[in-house]
Write a protein that holds these residues in place. Structure first.
Motif, PDB file in Angstrom:
ATOM      1  N   LEU A  22       0.837  -1.200   0.000  1.00 35.33           N
ATOM      2  CA  LEU A  22       0.000   0.000   0.000  1.00 35.33           C
ATOM      3  C   LEU A  22       0.875   1.256   0.000  1.00 35.33           C
ATOM      4  O   LEU A  22       1.618   1.516   0.951  1.00 35.33           O
ATOM      5  CB  LEU A  22      -0.910   0.028   1.222  1.00 35.33           C
ATOM      6  N   THR A  23       0.783   2.041  -1.040  1.00 39.02           N
ATOM      7  CA  THR A  23       1.501   3.320  -1.106  1.00 39.02           C
ATOM      8  C   THR A  23       0.612   4.491  -0.712  1.00 39.02           C
ATOM      9  O   THR A  23       1.090   5.615  -0.576  1.00 39.02           O
ATOM     10  CB  THR A  23       2.050   3.559  -2.522  1.00 39.02           C
ATOM     11  N   ALA A  24      -0.672   4.213  -0.548  1.00 36.18           N
ATOM     12  CA  ALA A  24      -1.625   5.245  -0.141  1.00 36.18           C
ATOM     13  C   ALA A  24      -2.708   4.588   0.700  1.00 36.18           C
ATOM     14  O   ALA A  24      -2.981   3.385   0.568  1.00 36.18           O
ATOM     15  CB  ALA A  24      -2.234   5.931  -1.358  1.00 36.18           C
ATOM     16  N   GLY A  25      -3.339   5.375   1.557  1.00 39.74           N
ATOM     17  CA  GLY A  25      -4.395   4.850   2.398  1.00 39.74           C
ATOM     18  C   GLY A  25      -4.582   5.738   3.619  1.00 39.74           C
ATOM     19  O   GLY A  25      -4.123   6.882   3.653  1.00 39.74           O
ATOM     20  N   THR A  26      -5.233   5.180   4.640  1.00 41.07           N
ATOM     21  CA  THR A  26      -5.609   5.983   5.802  1.00 41.07           C
ATOM     22  C   THR A  26      -5.431   5.179   7.076  1.00 41.07           C
ATOM     23  O   THR A  26      -5.779   3.993   7.130  1.00 41.07           O
ATOM     24  CB  THR A  26      -7.077   6.429   5.683  1.00 41.07           C
ATOM     25  N   ILE A  27      -4.898   5.836   8.114  1.00 47.49           N
ATOM     26  CA  ILE A  27      -4.768   5.270   9.458  1.00 47.49           C
ATOM     27  C   ILE A  27      -5.743   5.997  10.372  1.00 47.49           C
ATOM     28  O   ILE A  27      -5.812   7.230  10.359  1.00 47.49           O
ATOM     29  CB  ILE A  27      -3.339   5.443  10.000  1.00 47.49           C
ATOM     30  N   PHE A  28      -6.486   5.248  11.169  1.00 51.85           N
ATOM     31  CA  PHE A  28      -7.381   5.837  12.171  1.00 51.85           C
ATOM     32  C   PHE A  28      -7.063   5.230  13.526  1.00 51.85           C
ATOM     33  O   PHE A  28      -6.885   4.009  13.645  1.00 51.85           O
ATOM     34  CB  PHE A  28      -8.845   5.552  11.832  1.00 51.85           C
ATOM     35  N   ALA A  29      -6.999   6.104  14.553  1.00 53.49           N
ATOM     36  CA  ALA A  29      -6.825   5.603  15.925  1.00 53.49           C
ATOM     37  C   ALA A  29      -7.504   6.553  16.896  1.00 53.49           C
ATOM     38  O   ALA A  29      -7.459   7.779  16.733  1.00 53.49           O
ATOM     39  CB  ALA A  29      -5.344   5.473  16.263  1.00 53.49           C
ATOM     40  N   ARG A  30      -8.125   5.975  17.910  1.00 48.43           N
ATOM     41  CA  ARG A  30      -8.706   6.761  19.008  1.00 48.43           C
ATOM     42  C   ARG A  30      -7.852   6.500  20.248  1.00 48.43           C
ATOM     43  O   ARG A  30      -7.716   5.352  20.674  1.00 48.43           O
ATOM     44  CB  ARG A  30     -10.157   6.374  19.246  1.00 48.43           C
ATOM     45  N   TYR A  31      -7.285   7.556  20.820  1.00 51.43           N
ATOM     46  CA  TYR A  31      -6.330   7.384  21.906  1.00 51.43           C
ATOM     47  C   TYR A  31      -6.560   8.439  22.981  1.00 51.43           C
ATOM     48  O   TYR A  31      -7.249   9.437  22.780  1.00 51.43           O
ATOM     49  CB  TYR A  31      -4.886   7.520  21.375  1.00 51.43           C
ATOM     50  N   ARG A  32      -5.933   8.220  24.128  1.00 49.17           N
ATOM     51  CA  ARG A  32      -5.761   9.268  25.131  1.00 49.17           C
ATOM     52  C   ARG A  32      -4.472   8.983  25.881  1.00 49.17           C
ATOM     53  O   ARG A  32      -4.032   7.829  25.988  1.00 49.17           O
ATOM     54  CB  ARG A  32      -6.939   9.328  26.098  1.00 49.17           C
ATOM     55  N   VAL A  33      -3.863  10.047  26.382  1.00 45.99           N
ATOM     56  CA  VAL A  33      -2.752   9.889  27.311  1.00 45.99           C
ATOM     57  C   VAL A  33      -3.266  10.231  28.703  1.00 45.99           C
ATOM     58  O   VAL A  33      -4.379  10.724  28.866  1.00 45.99           O
ATOM     59  CB  VAL A  33      -1.550  10.779  26.918  1.00 45.99           C
ATOM     60  N   ARG A  34      -2.433   9.990  29.710  1.00 48.58           N
ATOM     61  CA  ARG A  34      -2.915  10.111  31.091  1.00 48.58           C
ATOM     62  C   ARG A  34      -2.797  11.521  31.641  1.00 48.58           C
ATOM     63  O   ARG A  34      -3.176  11.766  32.783  1.00 48.58           O
ATOM     64  CB  ARG A  34      -2.157   9.123  31.985  1.00 48.58           C
ATOM     65  N   GLY A  35      -2.290  12.444  30.849  1.00 50.79           N
ATOM     66  CA  GLY A  35      -2.202  13.820  31.297  1.00 50.79           C
ATOM     67  C   GLY A  35      -1.085  14.557  30.596  1.00 50.79           C
ATOM     68  O   GLY A  35      -0.301  13.965  29.836  1.00 50.79           O
ATOM     69  N   PRO A  36      -0.985  15.846  30.805  1.00 50.37           N
ATOM     70  CA  PRO A  36       0.022  16.654  30.131  1.00 50.37           C
ATOM     71  C   PRO A  36       1.434  16.122  30.349  1.00 50.37           C
ATOM     72  O   PRO A  36       1.794  15.685  31.447  1.00 50.37           O
ATOM     73  CB  PRO A  36      -0.152  18.036  30.774  1.00 50.37           C
ATOM     74  N   GLY A  37       2.207  16.148  29.266  1.00 51.23           N
ATOM     75  CA  GLY A  37       3.592  15.696  29.334  1.00 51.23           C
ATOM     76  C   GLY A  37       3.771  14.205  29.169  1.00 51.23           C
ATOM     77  O   GLY A  37       4.912  13.715  29.142  1.00 51.23           O
ATOM     78  N   GLN A  38       2.676  13.465  29.056  1.00 51.75           N
ATOM     79  CA  GLN A  38       2.769  12.016  28.862  1.00 51.75           C
ATOM     80  C   GLN A  38       2.471  11.706  27.399  1.00 51.75           C
ATOM     81  O   GLN A  38       1.383  11.997  26.911  1.00 51.75           O
ATOM     82  CB  GLN A  38       1.805  11.289  29.801  1.00 51.75           C
TER      83      GLN A  38
END
Length: 745
Positions: free
Chosen positions: A163-179
């Motif tokens: 695949l030379t083209a396409g799309t990545i999707f992710a739903r994330y969170r970090v635990r707070g600022p600086g992480q």
């Protein structure tokens, strides 16, 4: 499913899959009207006519429909106009009524798929489907692979290797600022070669190139506060685009996807390939083999649709083009939208251009028909014109004031002559073919340079009548291009005229144009004209309108303002920020300016809480940032010129409007086209909470074609945005405060 039964109209919904350009659907009638919706150059194209206007709508922002994927398409049509939705979100609109009622008796919609095109689930709905209804009908895109574990199976990894083209999707969170840490990574042969991370700088996507160098693509921002965020990396068409929470945050040239990973054998989520984990979690993620469009990405993030209505577009009232928006909410609550009406060609002056308006009496929900406010004789490239309206209201009297540029036939900014073109009272100075000058008086009489009567009279429209030996004969028109009329006798000076018109009844009726050159223009200026959009009324009552002008070097311009302390009866011009400015070690001024790097062009104004006046200016400085100056005396003089590091400048008109609230009295919204793609585009709205001193958040309103705009606060507190795609028309969108507030998260 709710349909607004109170609003007549019709809706259609279908799904399509195309591998090639061709026809989709068409509506035939018993008469000459009818239209066809096609795919042309990979994008939607609407052609044909309704009963009232021709249709030639190039929906260039819908490009890449021939990707072989299923897409949903919806149309809604009423007498007020029609809207087109792609994959659940509105992509275009038109003033034309595409309904059977709008096209005449016997109208019927038929599927007409061309070779290589499939259509399914075509359905007709009586009434107008709401944007929410259409979004609910539109399926989300189908991923190639969804992550069910931290590591993809070998089989799934092999699916990605080419695949030379396409799309990545992710739903994330970090635990707070600086992480921070890695959201997704891929490698081959024991070497990590692709990484998507949340960092202190923002969202970073990087791929190891063939020459052993990392290609890094970054969307700058702060998405590490502990909230859930959706991140999408869209790779294709020569660019990497990074979206956060459904909105474009970065469009970066270059293309790198899984096919660039040598000997791909590992794809992991929530960690890098060495096992170092994200300081947070990835809740779900998916990979798409297609390059998702803006609507599909918004669908993944459940973005609430914004509603947009076309107010002026190609074919409306038989005109080829409309440009240059102005917009104002009056003290009465009436909303007035203004536009250049370009009758036969789409160009700037020289061209036949009229000033037109539409008015709304319900806060922008519905609009009256077009009113032609100011027009001059001639047609096409030889026609006289008015261009670039700028509006302000004296809220003490209710008077609506418009300043606008007028050019005689065949003249525009590039070829205008230096001079005022009027006497000290604002009366036109006329000349004949031998260069003899005359004065056109208010009563229509014409006097020579000594004040003596002549055989000429000029009508309000500019038509000349010559009376000799008791016989009247036509003498041409003073505003027409030189040589256009065989009866030509007298012409106005071939220069630019700054003019004012006003209305005392909320835009229903208007004054005749009033020349201002005698008060605000210098003999050495060939151009002195408005910065289109909005002026301001200061708390002192002063009306202030942004302008710009040139000097001895006609190609270099300087921004300034004109101001009135008596409700528009008289005007003065303030100094330019370029007057006395230190630039590259020398002092410059607006008359002798000889470098484009110091030039300042169209501008927008905001009065701050401390009474200072902020001016944000279009320019071509190498910094690539919007220029800034501040006045502490209502625009009469200015401080040093600096550059707003948060605001990208691509040489396009800006606009700003105060949007105060009780808890934030200095909230300001700024809008401009912020990226060359290579066309001018990517309309971005930016938020300041300190009167434009700093800009703390931004959100992409339209990621593709977007040029000029004008904003106003509507009676209900919503932001009204009138914006243009340059060639297709002017569009009105209502934007709730929550839309921009969410960008702060």
């Amino acid at each position: 499913m709710s349909i607004d039964a109170g609003q007549p109209g019709i809706s259609w919904f279908l799904q399509l899959r195309a591998h090639i350009d061709g026809s989709l659907i068409h509506l035939r009638s018993d008469g000459d009207a009818g239209w066809a919706l096609l795919i042309r150059a990979g994008a939607l194209f609407l052609e044909g006519s309704t009963s009232t206007m021709p249709l030639a709508l190039d929906m260039e922002d819908t490009a890449s429909l021939t990707d072989g994927s299923w897409h949903s398409l919806a149309l809604t049509a009423t007498a007020a106009g029609s809207k087109i939705f792609l994959d659940g979100y509105q992509c275009f609109s038109t003033t034309g009524d595409l309904s059977p009622d709008g096209c005449g008796p016997g109208s019927e919609l038929l599927a007409d798929p061309g070779s290589g095109i499939e259509i399914r689930n075509l359905a007709t709905h009586e009434g107008v489907l709401s944007p929410a209804d259409i979004l609910a009908l539109s399926p989300a895109p189908t991923p190639l692979i969804e992550f069910a574990a931290a590591r993809l199976s070998d089989y799934d990894v092999s699916e990605l290797s080419e695949l030379t083209a396409g799309t990545i999707f992710a739903r994330y969170r970090v635990r707070g600022p600086g992480q921070h840490g890695t959201i997704l990574a891929a490698g081959g042969g024991g070497t990590e070669q692709l990484n998507l991370s949340v960092t202190a700088e923002g969202i970073e996507y990087k791929v190891l190139g063939r020459r052993g160098q990392w290609r890094t693509f970054t969307a700058h921002g702060h998405w590490d506060q502990g909230h859930w965020h959706d991140v999408v990396v869209r790779v294709g068409h020569g660019a990497v685009q990074i979206y956060v929470d459904g909105y474009l945050e970065a469009h970066l040239p270059g293309q790198a996807f899984f096919g660039a990973v040598g000997s791909l054998d590992e794809v992991v989520i929530g960690q890098d390939t060495s096992g170092s984990r994200l300081f947070g979690e990835v809740r779900n993620a998916a990979l798409f083999s297609s390059v998702l469009n803006d609507s599909q990405i918004k669908k993944l993030s459940s973005v609430t649709p914004l509603d947009t209505q076309c107010l002026f577009d190609a074919g409306f009232h038989d005109s080829i083009s409309y440009r240059i928006p102005s917009l104002i909410t009056l003290k009465s609550g009436v909303v007035v939208a203004g536009a250049d009406q370009r009758e036969t060609i789409a160009n700037d002056s020289p061209n036949s251009i009229n000033f037109t308006i539409r008015r709304s009496f319900d806060g922008g929900l519905t609009w009256g028909d077009l009113q032609t406010v100011l027009t001059y004789p001639g047609h096409g490239a030889k026609g006289a014109s008015v261009i670039d309206s700028c509006v302000v209201q004296d809220r003490r009297t209710g008077r609506l004031v418009v300043l606008i540029d007028h050019f005689p036939g065949g003249i525009g900014q590039p070829n205008a002559e230096a001079g005022l073109g009027v006497d000290e009272k604002g009366h036109y100075i006329l000349h004949d073919s031998q260069g003899v000058t005359y004065t056109w008086n208010e009563d229509g009489s014409v006097t020579d340079s000594d004040g003596a009567p002549t055989p000429y009279r000029v009508s309000e429209r500019g038509d000349v009548t010559v009376t000799e030996d008791g016989q009247e004969s036509p003498g041409g028109n003073v505003f027409l291009a030189d040589g256009e009329d065989p009866n030509q006798t007298l012409l106005t000076a071939r220069t630019c005229y700054l003019q004012m018109i006003y209305s005392d009844d909320d835009g229903e009726t208007w004054s005749a144009p009033i020349n201002l050159n005698q008060d605000v223009k210098e003999e050495w200026m060939s151009f002195c004209g408005t910065s289109p959009g909005t002026g301001v009324q200061l708390r002192s009552g002063r009306l202030v309108i942004p302008i710009y002008y040139n000097g001895d070097h006609k190609r270099h311009f300087s921004a300034a303002v004109v101001y009135s302390d008596d409700g528009g009866t008289t005007w003065k011009r303030g100094k330019s920020p370029n007057d006395g400015r230190l630039f590259e070690g020398r002092e410059i001024d607006s008359r002798t300016l000889d470098t484009e790097a110091a030039a300042t062009h169209e501008a927008t104004l905001i009065e701050r809480a401390d009474g200072s006046l902020l001016m944000l200016m279009r320019n071509q400085h190498p910094s690539g940032k919007v220029a800034v100056a501040v006045s502490t005396n209502g625009g009469e003089t200015w401080g040093d010129v600096s550059f707003a590091q948060e605001i990208t400048e691509i040489f396009c008109q800006p606009n700003a409007v105060p949007w105060p609230s009780e808890d934030c009295p200095e909230r300001v919204i700024f809008a401009n086209a912020s990226q060359m793609r290579p066309y001018r585009g990517r309309g971005v709205l930016r938020l300041s909470e300190d009167g434009g001193r700093t800009w703390i958040a931004s959100r992409t309103f339209n990621p593709a074609h977007y040029v000029y705009q004008c904003m106003t606060i509507l009676p209900d507190g919503t932001l009204g945005l009138l914006w243009e795609r340059e060639m297709q028309g002017l569009y009105f969108s209502r934007i709730p405060r929550a839309w921009i507030e969410a960008a702060k998260i």
